[in-house]
Design a protein around this motif. Sequence first.
Motif, PDB file in Angstrom:
ATOM      1  N   ARG A  60       0.851  -0.904   0.080  1.00  0.00           N
ATOM      2  CA  ARG A  60       0.287  -0.262   0.384  1.00  0.00           C
ATOM      3  C   ARG A  60       1.060   1.254   0.187  1.00  0.00           C
ATOM      4  N   GLU A  61       1.733   1.244   0.182  1.00  0.00           N
ATOM      5  CA  GLU A  61       2.832   2.498   0.369  1.00  0.00           C
ATOM      6  C   GLU A  61       3.312   3.099  -0.269  1.00  0.00           C
ATOM      7  N   THR A  62       4.054   1.475  -1.342  1.00  0.00           N
ATOM      8  CA  THR A  62       4.140   1.352  -2.355  1.00  0.00           C
ATOM      9  C   THR A  62       3.307   2.016  -3.523  1.00  0.00           C
ATOM     10  N   VAL A  63       2.115   1.542  -3.733  1.00  0.00           N
ATOM     11  CA  VAL A  63       0.684   2.278  -4.714  1.00  0.00           C
ATOM     12  C   VAL A  63       0.885   3.495  -4.162  1.00  0.00           C
ATOM     13  N   GLU A  64       0.972   4.471  -2.997  1.00  0.00           N
ATOM     14  CA  GLU A  64       0.929   5.983  -2.322  1.00  0.00           C
ATOM     15  C   GLU A  64       2.102   6.458  -2.766  1.00  0.00           C
ATOM     16  N   MET A  65       2.715   5.927  -3.116  1.00  0.00           N
ATOM     17  CA  MET A  65       4.234   6.366  -3.531  1.00  0.00           C
ATOM     18  C   MET A  65       4.029   7.325  -5.023  1.00  0.00           C
TER      19      MET A  65
END
Length: 67
Positions: A60-65
């Motif tokens: 999820r953090e990767t997608v948000e970045m």
Amino acid sequence: MKTSEIRLMSTQEIRTKLSDARNELMNLRFQVVTGQLTDTSRLKQTRRLIARYETILGQRETVEMEG
């Protein structure tokens, strides 16, 4: 808990569950040391659950970045 069920949770819910699972793992380790834990497979299950939570949070953090 299945990965598909975890993905349906909010990020905050996953973080809360992750914290709970880490506390449970610590308690299980104490029980092993004191000889109170008979079902040692719970250690493996809890470690894998923690890994699932962390993996999904990382995704999820990767997608948000990126987005």
